[in-house]
Design an enzyme around this catalytic site. Structure first.
Site, PDB file in Angstrom:
ATOM      1  N   SER A 264      -4.130  -3.677  -4.236  1.00  0.00           N
ATOM      2  CA  SER A 264      -4.449  -3.715  -2.652  1.00  0.00           C
ATOM      3  C   SER A 264      -5.867  -4.235  -2.386  1.00  0.00           C
ATOM      4  CB  SER A 264      -4.273  -2.366  -1.876  1.00  0.00           C
ATOM      5  OG  SER A 264      -4.099  -2.577  -0.566  1.00  0.00           O
ATOM      6  N   ASP A 497       5.997  -7.069   0.840  1.00  0.00           N
ATOM      7  CA  ASP A 497       4.854  -5.957   1.105  1.00  0.00           C
ATOM      8  C   ASP A 497       4.280  -5.947   2.412  1.00  0.00           C
ATOM      9  OD1 ASP A 497       2.146  -4.939   0.786  1.00  0.00           O
ATOM     10  OD2 ASP A 497       2.053  -5.266  -1.315  1.00  0.00           O
ATOM     11  N   HIS A 525       4.541  -1.619  -1.168  1.00  0.00           N
ATOM     12  CA  HIS A 525       3.215  -2.063  -1.450  1.00  0.00           C
ATOM     13  C   HIS A 525       3.014  -2.156  -2.733  1.00  0.00           C
ATOM     14  CE1 HIS A 525      -0.726  -3.305  -0.489  1.00  0.00           C
ATOM     15  NE2 HIS A 525      -1.056  -1.761  -0.638  1.00  0.00           N
TER      16      HIS A 525
END
Length: 556
Positions: A264, A497, A525
């Site tokens: 991320s 995502d 995610h």
């Protein structure tokens, strides 16, 4: 999700970060914490412009690499020896690393960063399983779970050092550093716990001028609290500075090149490192990639669309169930029902029972929205979300949705918050100029955000107003990262995502000259360690042998 709502804990800033680490065992957090950028995270780290090609860039500015020779004024930092010791968690060692507060003025003081590691477990079987020719230790593997604001040390100690494949742990020392301003590394603080609870309940869908003023006042109070409690640090928690800190750590660990897995926001941190130090790039995995070329508003809108995509997947699954609280018609109807439920909570919040300290909390629209978004990060949370919505919509019990929201904000049962959301906002507001200049600016953008997500668009647009009132001017701007000359870099994207839309992974892979794009066709995610054998074997082989796919690869 990246929210402009930080949470308020007031962790001790004085003293040795390692001693603080000894006092507090890492809290186990959900994967929903991987990313928060600019607004509600990017929901802020928390949030694109529709119709834009996924590989296109919004800027021609390219990040320049730093000089390859270590500046003499930084020699003492690069030459430091880490003093490892036990830190209260079996099998782990901890140390404190020093870095300059201001890289432009290295003599202006230091920041102390908490570092932890778990030594390689050894053994030849693990290495040969992935085709590795050499046995034994390969060096250090630095991990970062995202945020910004997520504790890398907590992630290492609660998950990575045991959750990563044994064949990887056998060959690498697993290492983490809490970035400056985060958790154990001189944490940014802004509000106390009571103030933070009030902040998380602020209405982010204002209906009139009075409510708009209340929202703006809440953001201003938050910003003022950060300036009061963490003023000197606020101008020096940028991603560029955190990436430079990682290079000092690489040197202190004795590694010639950096091996790294970032999830991320951790992909932005890793890509920034590659842009600054392309000759020191080893094996980099950037999972759930971000696009550094986007301005904050476009980023926030992209993430808004990402959460809508994730919600549509959840809704399609939910309406197949005979007891779906959002009905059994279709996903579009489910979205309308959820939006109506949020509107009902805006008028009349629900009771939440005994959820901790007597702070008078109820489940209003803001907390319920956060709870739903928290469940979008991982499809294994969908059954829990269905139950929580059923309890709230049918039984008028908001406690389960509140629990999801509390997990997102990292609020413990005693009512205390980690500094995740403080650090999240501080980093985001320093990295990019704000999405909006005024509430009027937000109102003009609402149709665009609501088109991106009929369910979440309004709230996420208003959540992006937080950096408007930030006391420290942004030092970063949108830019491309090419990292010319770097070894192959693995960029990973998941097609549905919610927090880091797939187009970002395609865009970053198009920028990095040595990128190899690995696509996971699925929900949730990030992709590594989420159940795809194809993804895991590809990444494990890369980490253990350096072999990356020659061309883009797709996995299910």
């Amino acid at each position: 999700m990246e929210t402009s709502h930080p949470r308020a804990s007031t962790p001790a800033r004085a003293g040795d970060p390692d001693r603080h680490l000894e006092r507090q065992r890492p809290r186990a957090r959900t994967r929903a914490r991987h990313l928060r950028r600019g607004s509600l995270s990017l929901l802020a780290v928390g949030l694109l412009i529709s119709g834009c090609s996924s590989a296109s860039s919004s800027t021609d500015v390219v990040m320049d690499e730093l000089p390859r020779a270590t500046p003499k004024e930084l020699a003492s930092y690069y030459g430091q020896k880490l003093r490892w010791r036990g830190c209260g968690v079996p099998g782990f060692q901890c140390a404190t690393m020093k870095a300059p507060l201001d890289y432009d003025k290295p003599d202006a003081g230091d920041v102390k960063l908490a570092v932890s590691r778990k030594r390689a477990t050894g053994g030849s079987k693990a290495g040969t399983e992935a085709g590795a020719k050499a046995e034994g230790r390969l060096g250090s593997l630095l991990v970062n779970p995202g945020g910004p604001g997520g504790s890398a040390v907590g992630y290492l100690q609660s998950f990575a050092a045991l959750g990563y494949p044994e064949k990887v742990r056998a060959r690498y020392d697993m290492v983490a550093v809490d970035p400056r301003g985060v958790a154990r590394s001189e944490p940014v603080t802004c509000l106390d716990d009571r103030e933070m609870s009030a902040y998380t309940q602020t209405d982010t869908t204002p209906d009139d001028r009075r409510e708009t003023g209340q929202l703006a006042a809440s953001y201003k109070k938050f910003a003022a609290g950060c300036e009061k409690r963490s003023g000197k640090l606020l101008g020096h928690v940028s991603t560029v500075e955190a990436a430079r800190d990682m290079d000092i750590l690489r040197a202190a660990l004795g590694d010639k090149k950096l091996t790294y897995v970032g999830a991320s926001y951790g992909t932005f941190l890793g890509a920034t490192y590659a842009g600054l130090f392309p000759d020191r790039v080893g094996r980099l995995v950037l999972d759930g990639a971000m696009d550094p070329s986007l301005p904050a508003r476009r980023m926030n809108r992209d993430q808004t669309a990402g959460f809508e995509t994730a919600f549509q997947s959840f809704a399609k699954d939910c309406v197949r169930q005979p007891d779906c609280p959002l009905g059994t018609k279709n996903a579009a109807d489910a979205g309308k029902r959820l939006k109506g439920f949020f509107a009902d909570l805006d008028r009349a919040p629900l009771s939440v029972g005994d959820t901790g300290p007597a702070d008078g909390r109820k489940l209003g629209e803001a907390l319920a929205t956060t709870g739903v978004i928290a469940a979008m990060y991982d499809e294994t949370s969908w059954p829990q979300l269905r139950d929580a919505l059923a309890a709230a919509m049918k039984d008028k019990d908001g406690s389960m949705l509140l629990a999801l929201s509390d997990s997102y904000y990292e609020r413990d049962g005693d009512g205390s918050y980690s500094n995740l959301m403080f650090a999240n906002t501080a980093v985001n507001c320093l990295d990019l100029p704000p999405s909006f200049t005024s509430p009027e600016d937000v109102r003009k953008a609402l149709p665009d955000f609501e088109k991106a997500s009929p369910v979440f668009g309004e709230g996420l647009a208003w959540s992006a107003l937080n950096c408007t009132y930030w006391p420290t001017k942004a030092t970063g701007k949108p830019h491309r990262i090419e990292a010319e000359g770097a070894d192959p870099i693995m960029v990973v994207g998941t097609t549905r995502d919610p927090a880091t839309p797939y187009r970002w992974a395609k865009a970053l892979a198009a920028q990095l000259t040595s990128a190899r794009l690995l696509t996971y066709e699925g929900d949730g995610h990030t992709a590594y360690g989420r159940g795809s054998r194809c993804v895991d074997e590809t990444i494990n082989t890369y980490l253990l042998t350096g072999r990356a796919p020659k061309n883009a690869k797709r996995c299910t």
